[in-house]
Scaffold this motif. Structure first.
Motif: not given
Ligand code: PHE
Length: 347
Positions: A188-195, A208-217
């Motif tokens: 898995i190698k994803i980037l998850s942007p969102g409010k 309310m703000f925005s985050q950007m999450e990354g996940l590598v497995v």
């Protein structure tokens, strides 16, 4: 009355009327009066029935000639009136091309959009795929599956807007990690942007703000991979000279957990107002995915390891653009936004 005289009289009348024509509409009305159905010429023809037989051909010729004469006069007048009207219109529609133009306020990209695009660009360049989870989440995805069961003290780290007992506005894009891990096995190698939403508001926090999450497995993923990737990210976003450092921290869903600092890109690490004299600026949270979280998603933690990171997009924008109050990012004040004109291409 003698036909010739009548015709002369009519000619006189027509000439007089010609003077009075001031528009094409009046022209047409006048023409109808003489040449139209039931007009003067036609009534002359009607009058022929009372003319003695032997005089008819001559009278008919007189009327015909008169009709032709009138036709010609009207045609000439029509041409003239059309020309006059065209000239009038051209004059009234005249455009002075030397006048200064009206300025249309061109918009600009919002700094949040600029940063989001830049981040997505950097991470997709490293092979991350974009995944967007829902903003309304279940308590399970937002907390429990992230090793934060009910009554876990870490729930207090985030002031949550609950919609029902089990539904909430997600407080972190980390919720998307679980959705992806449950659905797709490694790699898995994803980037998850969102409010995301938290009941919190001051100069550096907004509900309310925005985050950007990354996940590598994957198999063999280590903290070195995380550190290497963060170094690359920091250089791309803040400048080639910028370094990163990891500080021990705590998140329930990562073990070990770290807080990531970048060397101050404003003073180069000497200490200034931006870094509050420390030479370092905190930019995100990260860590190795907790074994409990992996196995909860059906991933064997003895075979696979992974790292995750999460950052506040507005925080990155504020740091990068020197914005001191987060309110500016949500006010939509064009005076503020116009400072970003021209950045990120044409709107
Ligand atoms: N979700 C954390 C927060 O919102 C950030 C984080 C993401 C930390 C991923 C570690 C790993 O504070």
């Amino acid at each position: 009355m003698d036909l010739k005289e009548t015709i002369e009289g009519l000619k006189e009348k027509i000439r007089g009327e010609m003077e009075k024509i001031s528009s094409h509409k009046i022209f047409l009305e006048t023409k109808m009066k003489f040449l139209g159905r039931g007009g003067e010429v036609q009534s002359l023809f009607k009058g022929l029935k009372d003319v003695p037989k032997e005089e008819k051909p001559a009278a008919g010729k007189l009327i015909n000639d008169f009709g032709a004469w009138a036709e010609k006069i009207f045609d000439e007048r029509e041409e003239k009136i059309k020309k006059e009207e065209l000239e009038k219109r051209l004059n009234s529609e005249k455009v002075d091309v030397t006048m200064p133009g009206k300025e249309f306020g061109l918009g600009s990209y919002h700094p949040d959009t600029l940063i989001k695009r830049e981040l997505v660009d950097v991470f997709s360049g490293m092979g991350f795929e974009i995944f967007e989870g829902p903003e309304i989440e279940t308590d399970y995805y937002n907390f429990t599956a992230l090793n934060t069961p009910k009554d876990h003290p870490a729930r207090d780290m985030q002031d949550t807007f609950y919609l029902t007992d089990t539904l909430l506005l997600r407080t972190q894009t980390s919720a998307g990690q679980i959705r992806v891990m449950e659905k797709h096995g490694p790699p898995i190698k994803i980037l998850s942007p969102g409010k995301v939403y938290r009941s919190d508001q001051d100069a550096t926090h907004s509900p309310m703000f925005s985050q950007m999450e990354g996940l590598v497995v994957d198999e063999g993923i280590t903290m070195c991979d995380l550190k290497g990737m963060l170094d690359e990210f920091a250089k791309k976003i803040f400048g080639e000279k910028v370094e990163t450092r990891l500080r021990p921290s705590y998140f329930p869903f990562t073990e070990p957990s770290v807080e990531v600092d970048v060397s101050c890109f404003s003073c180069g690490g000497k200490g200034c107002r931006l870094c509050k004299g420390t030479g370092w600026i905190e930019v995100l949270g990260a860590g190795m995915v907790n074994r409990k979280v992996l196995s909860g998603c059906g991933i064997d933690p003895d075979k696979y390891t992974g790292f995750a990171f999460g950052m506040g997009v507005e925080r990155i924008a504020m740091l990068k653009y020197g914005i001191t109050n987060m309110k500016n990012l949500f006010d939509g004040d064009v005076r503020f936004l116009s400072q970003f004109k021209g950045q990120g291409g044409t709107v």
